[in-house]
Design a protein around this motif. Structure first.
Motif, PDB file in Angstrom:
ATOM      1  N   ASP A   5      27.569  41.409  58.150  1.00 24.10           N
ATOM      2  CA  ASP A   5      28.485  41.975  57.159  1.00 24.10           C
ATOM      3  C   ASP A   5      28.544  43.479  57.397  1.00 24.10           C
ATOM      4  OD1 ASP A   5      29.898  42.833  54.899  1.00 24.10           O
ATOM      5  OD2 ASP A   5      29.114  41.189  53.686  1.00 24.10           O
ATOM      6  N   SER A  62      24.017  38.671  49.451  1.00 22.10           N
ATOM      7  CA  SER A  62      24.411  38.628  50.862  1.00 22.10           C
ATOM      8  C   SER A  62      23.645  37.590  51.659  1.00 22.10           C
ATOM      9  CB  SER A  62      24.195  40.008  51.495  1.00 22.10           C
ATOM     10  OG  SER A  62      24.977  40.994  50.867  1.00 22.10           O
ATOM     11  N   ALA A  68      25.093  35.732  55.312  1.00 19.08           N
ATOM     12  CA  ALA A  68      24.896  36.874  56.202  1.00 19.08           C
ATOM     13  C   ALA A  68      23.494  36.859  56.805  1.00 19.08           C
ATOM     14  CB  ALA A  68      25.133  38.181  55.458  1.00 19.08           C
ATOM     15  N   PRO A 274      30.305  37.805  48.294  1.00 25.49           N
ATOM     16  CA  PRO A 274      30.752  37.592  49.671  1.00 25.49           C
ATOM     17  C   PRO A 274      30.980  36.133  50.062  1.00 25.49           C
ATOM     18  CG  PRO A 274      28.389  38.024  49.631  1.00 25.49           C
ATOM     19  CD  PRO A 274      28.891  38.247  48.227  1.00 25.49           C
TER      20      PRO A 274
END
Length: 356
Positions: A5, A62, A68, A274
């Motif tokens: 990311d 994340s 990620a 995300p």
């Protein structure tokens, strides 16, 4: 597929952090973006969004609630807030607690002249040789917002020279999304041309690539090997405006001979969560109309791997496999294993009890 990311940020949106009259506007803009860019299951109360976000929450969102593997933290020089909205202290926390998971960018205001040069050198030492430099096209002085351009030989070029001399290879610039009622000209991308020409050894990372000035950005990808597009905000269109995202990606492909070599995945977590955007990208396919009408081939797994991780590694010049090996068995890896699956949104954050 590995995922890097290219930008995450734990904003400090607390009222106490507001420094100028522009700060509340920016806070409201971000808060609205959170609600407009996410579907059911991802919204939260406004008072729980407009707060000082701890780094731990962004890490959880994340790595534990999404997919990620690595991420980039940018120190942000938004002078409407006392700490710039994302301060150096959180960057230091990242380096102390998750050094193998994160890349860190310094951040200064070029319009401060010599002070900016001195601050960059200080951050370079404190942040242990940051990977990049993050800039904004506005400068906040009191209640006034001033602007500068990337091709300014007096404002911008001395900072680029300083970064280059320190060993910083990547300069990230916020573009396309104006922060309030300001002159749009500073958020255009044409000023990047001269900077890319004058500093061929620097890599210019255009943040929010494709959200505005789409054709101009695509032509820059085609013309300059040292210009890269970060999909922060653009990626959220996968959830809210999928045809707009398709048009942006197809435009890039049409101008760059379908290479996808300098496009970077970025979510801007915690502006939005995300996970939904990333999962939609993993399943994304061009429509038949786009392929036949534009001559764009289907976005295959190899192209997605480039955008999700390999291009970021190429821009910074690091060994992706070695970096991924370095995070095996760390505390985040152990927490992932204990969970057994990707966790529900916000369930691993400090507001889990409020959201659920």
């Amino acid at each position: 597929m590995p995922v890097v990311d290219a930008i995450v940020h734990p904003y400090n949106l607390s009222p106490e952090n507001e420094k100028t009259s522009h700060a509340p506007f920016i806070t409201r803009m971000l808060s609205r973006a959170n609600h407009e860019a996410l579907g059911p299951g991802y919204s939260m109360p406004v008072d729980k969004y407009e707060r000082d976000w701890p780094m731990e929450d962004v890490v959880a969102m994340s790595f534990l609630e999404s997919h990620a593997d690595l991420a980039a933290y940018h120190v942000l020089p938004i002078g409407a807030f006392h700490d710039g909205i994302c301060g150096v202290d959180k960057a230091l926390e990242v380096l102390k607690r998750w050094p193998q998971r994160f890349f860190v960018y310094a951040g200064v205001d070029p319009m401060q002249g010599q002070k900016a040069l001195d601050e960059l050198e200080e951050q370079y030492e404190r942040l242990e040789r940051p990977s990049g430099l993050k800039l904004y096209p506005n400068s906040w002085v009191g209640n006034e917002m001033l602007g500068w351009k990337m091709d300014d030989p007096e404002v911008a070029f001395p900072l680029f020279e300083k970064a280059q001399n320190l060993g910083i290879k990547v300069v990230a610039i916020h573009k396309a999304l104006p922060l309030g009622p300001v002159e749009l000209s500073y958020y255009a991308v044409d000023d990047i041309d001269r900077a890319a020409m004058a500093f061929p050894d620097l890599q210019f990372e255009v943040v929010h690539g494709g959200m505005g000035f789409l054709d101009e950005s695509a032509w820059q990808l085609a013309r300059f090997n040292n210009v890269w597009l970060n999909l922060e905000s653009t990626a959220t269109m996968l959830t809210t405006k999928p045809r707009s995202f398709e048009q942006a990606l197809a435009t890039f492909a049409a101008r760059t001979r379908k290479s996808y070599d300098r496009i970077l995945w970025g979510t801007g977590c915690m502006v939005t969560h995300p996970r939904p955007h990333l999962e939609k990208f993993a399943r994304f396919e061009f429509s038949e109309e786009r392929m036949t009408g534009w001559g764009v081939p289907q976005l295959d797994r190899e192209a997605k791997k480039k955008i999700l991780a390999e291009n970021y590694a190429a821009m910074h010049g690091f060994d992706l496999e070695a970096r991924l090996d370095g995070i095996k068995g760390d505390d985040i890896d152990q927490r992932r294993t204990a969970l057994g699956d990707v966790a529900a949104p916000y369930s691993q954050t400090s507001i889990a009890e409020v959201v659920y």
